[in-house]
Design a protein around this motif. Structure first.
Motif, mmCIF file in Angstrom:
data_model
loop_
_atom_site.group_PDB
_atom_site.id
_atom_site.type_symbol
_atom_site.label_atom_id
_atom_site.label_comp_id
_atom_site.label_asym_id
_atom_site.label_seq_id
_atom_site.Cartn_x
_atom_site.Cartn_y
_atom_site.Cartn_z
ATOM 1 N N GLY A 44 0.879 -1.328 -0.023
ATOM 2 C CA GLY A 44 0.326 -0.098 -0.299
ATOM 3 C C GLY A 44 0.733 1.094 0.288
ATOM 4 N N ASN A 45 0.063 2.149 0.823
ATOM 5 C CA ASN A 45 1.211 3.584 1.018
ATOM 6 C C ASN A 45 2.504 3.929 2.060
ATOM 7 O OD1 ASN A 45 -0.570 4.447 -0.418
ATOM 8 N ND2 ASN A 45 -2.127 4.647 0.758
ATOM 9 N N GLY A 46 3.044 3.099 1.685
ATOM 10 C CA GLY A 46 4.332 3.045 2.779
ATOM 11 C C GLY A 46 5.099 1.410 3.251
ATOM 12 N N PRO A 47 5.782 1.134 4.021
ATOM 13 C CA PRO A 47 6.578 0.047 4.194
ATOM 14 C C PRO A 47 5.717 -0.218 5.705
ATOM 15 C CG PRO A 47 7.765 2.126 5.026
ATOM 16 C CD PRO A 47 6.929 2.729 4.508
ATOM 17 N N ALA A 48 4.881 0.433 6.190
ATOM 18 C CA ALA A 48 4.003 -0.229 7.146
ATOM 19 C C ALA A 48 2.889 -0.519 6.954
ATOM 20 C CB ALA A 48 3.569 1.994 7.543
ATOM 21 N N ALA A 49 1.847 -0.494 4.940
ATOM 22 C CA ALA A 49 1.138 -1.019 4.619
ATOM 23 C C ALA A 49 1.835 -2.441 3.473
ATOM 24 C CB ALA A 49 0.608 0.241 4.272
ATOM 25 N N VAL A 50 2.572 -3.481 4.318
ATOM 26 C CA VAL A 50 2.801 -4.310 3.886
ATOM 27 C C VAL A 50 2.187 -5.612 3.983
ATOM 28 C CG1 VAL A 50 4.910 -5.855 2.790
ATOM 29 C CG2 VAL A 50 4.586 -3.601 2.907
ATOM 30 N N TYR A 51 1.204 -6.332 3.331
ATOM 31 C CA TYR A 51 0.646 -7.706 3.807
ATOM 32 C C TYR A 51 0.883 -8.916 2.829
ATOM 33 C CZ TYR A 51 -3.142 -4.494 5.818
ATOM 34 O OH TYR A 51 -3.503 -3.755 6.457
ATOM 35 N N GLY A 52 0.688 -9.823 3.984
ATOM 36 C CA GLY A 52 1.313 -10.852 2.999
ATOM 37 C C GLY A 52 -0.150 -12.099 3.251
ATOM 38 N N ALA A 53 -0.264 -12.837 2.119
ATOM 39 C CA ALA A 53 -1.386 -13.986 2.098
ATOM 40 C C ALA A 53 -0.653 -15.608 2.614
ATOM 41 C CB ALA A 53 -2.299 -14.288 1.200
ATOM 42 N N SER A 54 -0.814 -16.350 3.174
ATOM 43 C CA SER A 54 -0.198 -18.184 3.468
ATOM 44 C C SER A 54 -1.641 -18.422 3.288
ATOM 45 C CB SER A 54 0.844 -17.478 4.032
ATOM 46 O OG SER A 54 1.821 -19.205 4.458
ATOM 47 N N ASP A 55 -1.734 -20.007 3.101
ATOM 48 C CA ASP A 55 -2.297 -20.738 3.562
ATOM 49 C C ASP A 55 -3.799 -20.517 4.102
ATOM 50 O OD1 ASP A 55 -2.861 -23.841 4.554
ATOM 51 O OD2 ASP A 55 -2.253 -23.287 6.483
ATOM 52 N N GLY A 56 -4.441 -19.772 2.379
ATOM 53 C CA GLY A 56 -5.495 -18.940 2.853
ATOM 54 C C GLY A 56 -5.809 -18.050 4.822
ATOM 55 N N ARG A 57 -4.563 -17.212 4.463
ATOM 56 C CA ARG A 57 -5.001 -15.876 5.875
ATOM 57 C C ARG A 57 -3.975 -15.221 5.113
ATOM 58 N NH1 ARG A 57 -4.100 -21.129 8.574
ATOM 59 N NH2 ARG A 57 -5.256 -21.729 10.221
ATOM 60 N N LEU A 58 -4.902 -14.193 5.608
ATOM 61 C CA LEU A 58 -3.649 -12.607 4.985
ATOM 62 C C LEU A 58 -2.874 -12.141 6.593
ATOM 63 C CD1 LEU A 58 -3.897 -10.799 3.203
ATOM 64 C CD2 LEU A 58 -5.748 -9.712 4.496
#
Length: 539
Positions: free
Chosen positions: A503-517
């Motif tokens: 997203g907007n900057g390093p504070a808004a990073v998301y990763g998905a794994s094994d059906g979870r966010l």
């Protein structure tokens, strides 16, 4: 004043309050050194950029010392160089493995593992001492020492045709008092080739520096341009030049402001208002993802399926994307390996098909982009009907494009290409070429920001940063945060990553794994949802 003798080059002092302190002081030639020792000493002296590489020049004959150009190229080597004698006396060849290379304009290009360079030298006796009479321009620097000797600075150029945004063009300059001069001269020489027609400069090509340097005093850099065609009444043009110079020089250490004069006279830049071209382009906080094989919004831990969306019969929805206005969406249907776009209340549009198509990327000009394992790049106007068109990008032909993301101002493409070995990916940045109507017609040949990295995807988190990771690995993946200059920091590992979103900057990073966010929180990943996965921010 002398009336005879050789001409000497004098570097005008810059007036910087703090002189550059170089961390390396290479050894001068040792009396009686062998020819091979002189070559090896010369190569080792490449770490001494101070005084225009004065120590390295001592290894050269007086004639070569005046013509050798150390700034022509920097080879950043990962292994120890090997120097061997050739058949003729006084001739030597050095072979070295390089990890990246810096060109004369300060553009750094990552090199694939195993890349080598060969350098040939010839020596002669000068007053009984071996000296180099023939050598290639440029220097060599060990990879571990490079960040201590060079630092990155962003030059800035305007986005082509609209001039709404200042686009970073990262360069690397030696940590010398002349860094401000080097940055301005590079700016006046124009953008890097990989940005090419995607950007433009407010400084005319006919402009020149009125004096040999850009002095810095009290944090203010004094830039005096010589420009015959300059119109003092063109306040808007002067403001654009000053804005471009100020943005560029503020990325140089010790520079806080710029004082611009043209033809030895101050310029008026305050008469008209204008938008801040450095203002970052942000994306909405809302993400799009997949929930129960349907497109869904995600924000703040809450998931909501998007209403009134029609999907192709039997579709398997993956890799969703959306436009900045959050009113048009795209996805990959793995059932027929095709990319679709769809809007509420409208029928889905099949845009293109291919082998392992990338997640669709929406640019601010209203175009949707994608690529596939054959290296074909596609685009289509989101508001139109029908199939997409191919974009000229011959340099990607036969490369497996695993990820393609258009920057948020629409001037650059962030591309990941891979081979059969997932650890051999290359990350590229390439300028977007458009016609006068704004339609994409090509990608400039990209510059390799990183090579031989375990990466399947790269996602922008701003104009100057992006995040990467390997996908679908059984073991821990190593996500990273990169700058456009190629610097990176390791992020916390995450097992079995299936997607990453920025997203907007390093504070808004998301990763998905094994059906979870999960969301990146400090040094760990915090669970956000078990109802949505494969998310993406707009763009």
């Amino acid at each position: 004043m002398p009336r005879s003798g050789p001409v000497h080059k004098v570097i005008e002092p810059t007036g910087q309050s703090q002189p550059s302190a170089m961390p390396f002081n290479p050894q001068a030639p040792r009396p009686g050194a062998s020819a091979q020792e002189v070559v090896e000493g010369f190569l080792a002296a490449g770490v001494g950029a101070q005084d225009d590489y004065s120590v390295a020049r001592q290894y050269l004959t007086p004639q070569l010392a005046t013509t050798w150009k150390p700034d022509a190229r920097v080879l950043i080597h990962s292994g120890e160089p090997t120097t061997v004698p050739r058949l003729n006396e006084g001739e030597f060849r050095t072979s070295v493995e390089v990890s990246s290379e810096l060109d004369a304009d300060g553009v750094r290009t990552a090199q694939p593992s195993g890349s080598t360079r060969v350098l040939d030298f010839a020596l002669t006796s000068v007053d009984g001492q071996w000296r180099i009479s023939k050598a290639p321009d440029g220097v060599m620097v060990p990879e571990a020492d490079f960040p201590q000797i060079f630092s990155p600075s962003n030059l800035y150029f305007y986005s082509a045709r609209d001039s709404k945004h200042l686009i970073p063009d990262p360069r690397w300059f030696a940590k010398r008092s002349t860094a401000s001069t080097a940055a301005v001269r590079a700016l006046m020489n124009g953008p890097s080739s990989y940005l090419g027609h995607a950007v433009e400069s407010a400084i005319p090509q006919s402009a020149a520096l009125s004096r040999s340097s850009v002095p810095v005093s009290g944090g203010t850099a004094a830039v005096d341009l010589s420009l015959a065609s300059f119109d003092p009444a063109d306040v808007a043009g002067a403001r654009r030049m000053e804005q471009q110079l100020r943005a560029t020089l503020r990325s140089v250490p010790s520079v806080e402001d710029v004082n611009l004069t043209v033809n030895d006279a101050p310029v008026e830049t305050s008469g008209r208002e204008g938008g801040d071209a450095l203002q970052p382009v942000t994306v909405p906080n809302r993400q799009i993802g997949v929930s129960d094989n349907q497109l869904a919004f995600f924000q703040g831990g809450q998931t909501e399926q998007i209403r009134d969306i029609s999907l192709p019969e039997g579709a398997v929805v993956t890799k969703p994307g959306m436009g900045a206005e959050v009113d048009v969406f795209g996805f990959v249907d793995t059932a027929d390996s095709a990319v679709y776009t769809v809007a509420p209340g409208a029928q889905p549009q099949r845009r293109w098909a291919g082998t392992r198509p990338t997640r669709p990327s929406f640019d601010p000009q209203g175009w949707v982009w994608g690529a596939d394992a054959t290296g074909t790049v596609h685009t289509v106007r989101a508001a139109s009907n029908g199939n997409g068109e191919t974009v000229k990008a011959d340099w990607l032909r036969d490369r497996h494009v695993a990820s393609l993301r258009i920057s948020r101002e629409g001037s650059r493409a962030l591309v990941v290409t891979t081979t059969g070995d997932s650890s051999k990916a290359v990350i590229w940045i390439a300028g977007v070429v458009r016609d006068d109507s704004g339609k994409p017609i090509g990608l400039e040949k990209g510059n390799a920001v990183a090579a031989d990295v375990a990466v399947d995807t790269a996602q922008w988190i701003g104009a100057e940063e992006f995040v990467t990771t390997a996908l679908n690995q059984d073991s821990n993946a190593q996500p990273r945060r990169y700058t456009v200059a190629g610097e990176h920091d390791d992020l916390p590992s995450l097992t079995g990553v299936t997607s990453i979103a920025g997203g907007n900057g390093p504070a808004a990073v998301y990763g998905a794994s094994d059906g979870r966010l999960y969301m990146l929180t400090g040094s760990s990943w915090a669970l956000q949802s078990e109802n949505v996965t494969d998310t993406s921010f707009a763009g």
